[in-house]
Design a protein around this motif. Structure first.
Motif, short mmCIF file in Angstrom:
data_model
loop_
_atom_site.label_atom_id
_atom_site.label_comp_id
_atom_site.label_asym_id
_atom_site.label_seq_id
_atom_site.Cartn_x
_atom_site.Cartn_y
_atom_site.Cartn_z
N THR A 262 27.61 -13.06 61.83
CA THR A 262 29.02 -12.71 62.00
C THR A 262 29.32 -12.10 63.37
O THR A 262 30.30 -12.49 64.02
CB THR A 262 29.46 -11.76 60.87
N PRO A 263 28.52 -11.15 63.89
CA PRO A 263 28.82 -10.62 65.23
C PRO A 263 28.83 -11.70 66.31
O PRO A 263 29.67 -11.67 67.22
CB PRO A 263 27.70 -9.60 65.46
N ALA A 264 27.91 -12.65 66.23
CA ALA A 264 27.86 -13.72 67.24
C ALA A 264 29.09 -14.62 67.12
O ALA A 264 29.67 -15.04 68.13
CB ALA A 264 26.59 -14.54 67.06
N ARG A 265 29.49 -14.90 65.90
CA ARG A 265 30.67 -15.73 65.70
C ARG A 265 31.92 -15.02 66.24
O ARG A 265 32.75 -15.63 66.92
CB ARG A 265 30.85 -16.03 64.21
N GLU A 266 32.05 -13.75 65.93
CA GLU A 266 33.22 -13.01 66.37
C GLU A 266 33.23 -12.85 67.89
O GLU A 266 34.30 -12.89 68.52
CB GLU A 266 33.27 -11.65 65.68
N ASP A 267 32.07 -12.72 68.50
CA ASP A 267 31.98 -12.64 69.95
C ASP A 267 32.48 -13.93 70.59
O ASP A 267 33.16 -13.90 71.62
CB ASP A 267 30.54 -12.36 70.36
N ALA A 277 42.01 -10.17 63.45
CA ALA A 277 42.39 -9.16 64.44
C ALA A 277 41.55 -9.31 65.70
O ALA A 277 40.35 -9.63 65.63
CB ALA A 277 42.20 -7.76 63.86
N PRO A 278 42.13 -9.10 66.90
CA PRO A 278 41.31 -9.08 68.11
C PRO A 278 40.26 -7.99 68.00
O PRO A 278 40.46 -6.99 67.30
CB PRO A 278 42.32 -8.79 69.22
N LEU A 279 39.14 -8.15 68.68
CA LEU A 279 38.05 -7.18 68.57
C LEU A 279 38.44 -5.80 69.08
O LEU A 279 37.74 -4.82 68.81
CB LEU A 279 36.82 -7.69 69.34
N THR A 280 39.57 -5.72 69.77
CA THR A 280 40.06 -4.42 70.23
C THR A 280 41.19 -3.90 69.35
O THR A 280 41.82 -2.89 69.69
CB THR A 280 40.56 -4.53 71.67
#
Length: 407
Positions: A262-267, A277-280
């Protein structure tokens, strides 16, 4: 052979099934309060200055059909075809069977059916080459493309969208029977979103990567949408109330997507998969902060993320997306496809990316160039088809789609 007693019981059962198949409602299953508001009876207006199916709230299903005109089709023949298509489409979208409909009962549940007609380069050349927009030609080559000719440009486009697959399939057959004396079918691309009632109306759809797909979209009815799609206050429309559609068929490699956590996909996307939501930010429509840094000093939203690459400081570089998923059956599915493959594995999955804009060269092409140069999602996606069509205005009762181009 059935014995008499068994045959009698079987006949009773078959009778009940036949009644249901013909549309009879079993009172034990009928929901209380069903009336004219049921989804199957909802309609979208056909006649008007603009064609439906662009700013229309997206329906659950869509089919894009590219047609190649016969060589002997001239201006008068194309005019006849467009008039027949218009008359039949107008009837079908309002729940009325056309005169030549051999299964008229299948037209009784319009389910927000829309029919949109588009012109490819040859159709415009037949009608009036001098009035063809300069951008009506294949898109420039992009380094990420692995285009298959069978999914590329056609002469005419029929776009059918509907909340009911049966209604849409029936309308498709009626309209293609109109066409067969004038053209052949080049390709058919079937797409789907969530079915009616599965999600709230207007909620951003998801693709088969699980991503919220299409957050930054100009809202129909607002000035931004008028500019982006119809050129009002920003571009010079090729014709009043006309627009364009770019159809990109994008293969999505779910096998290699499965290998990313999941972190790699969201990156790679720049957004949270859970809610878009944007990561920020915390909610889907929060404005991203591209300057924000993480604990190690790196940007929270990577420069190679899909969201960052699709954004531009040029306000003209915007499009209106109306995308649909596809997922085709794979015979004897097995194995594991690798990055860049467009076949193999246990699924044939992707996105029918339909983009509407006043001028594809000024609006769509710059975005696609940035994505081709550096977009981490390219690791899992491959464009395999590309086509551009001019969408003419709508028509009034008694007219036909494209009639203003014949005067």
């Amino acid at each position: 052979m059935l014995t008499g007693a068994v045959a009698g019981a079987g006949a009773t059962g078959l009778g009940a099934v036949s009644a249901a198949a013909l549309g009879a409602v079993d009172p034990r299953l009928a929901a209380a309060g069903q009336d004219s508001q049921r989804p199957g009876l909802r309609t979208e207006a056909f006649h008007g200055p603009r064609q439906a199916g662009v700013a229309t709230l997206p329906q659950a299903f869509c089919v894009f059909i590219a047609l190649n005109l016969h060589r002997d089709v001239d201006r008068d023949a194309l005019r006849r075809l467009l008039r027949v298509l218009t008359d039949d489409a107008a009837a079908l979208t309002q729940g009325t069977a056309p005169v030549n409909d051999q299964e008229p009962w299948l037209a009784q549940n319009p389910s927000r059916l829309t029919v949109t007609v588009g012109f490819g380069p040859r159709a415009m050349a037949v009608i009036d080459a001098d009035r063809a927009p300069q951008w009506l030609k294949p898109l420039p080559a992009f380094t990420i493309d692995k285009l298959q000719d069978r999914w590329n440009q056609g002469d005419l486009l029929l776009q059918l969208c509907c909340d009911d697959k049966l209604t849409m399939a029936h309308a498709q057959r009626v309209l293609l029977k109109d066409v067969r004396s004038f053209a052949t079918v080049r390709w058919v691309q079937d797409g789907f979103r969530n079915t009616v009632g599965a999600t709230p109306d207007g909620q951003t759809t998801r693709n088969l990567f699980g991503q919220v797909d299409g957050t930054v979209n100009p809202y129909p009815g607002e000035a931004d949408h008028e500019k982006v799609v119809y050129g009002q206050g920003g571009f010079t429309p090729w014709i009043e109330n006309g627009t364009s559609v770019v159809i990109r068929r994008i293969h999505m490699n779910l096998d290699t997507w499965d290998e990313a956590d999941t972190p790699a996909r969201e990156d790679s996307v720049g957004r949270r998969l859970s809610n878009g939501a944007p990561l920020t930010g915390a909610a889907e429509h929060d404005e991203p902060d591209f300057e924000a840094k993480g604990p190690l000093g790196f940007p929270v939203i990577s420069s190679y993320s899909h969201m960052r690459r699709s954004r531009s400081d040029n306000p003209d570089e915007r499009i209106f997306r109306r995308v649909y998923n596809y997922d085709l059956a794979v015979s004897d599915a097995s194995g594991h496809s690798r990055s860049g493959d467009v076949r193999g594995g246990v699924s044939n999955t992707g996105l029918i990316f339909a983009s509407y804009q006043s001028d594809p060269v000024k609006q769509f092409v710059p975005i696609q160039r940035r994505l081709a140069q550096l977009d981490m999602l390219n690791t899992w996606t491959v464009p395999i088809g590309s086509a551009v069509f001019a969408i003419p205005p709508g028509c009034e009762v008694g007219g036909f789609i494209g009639d203003t181009l014949f005067t």
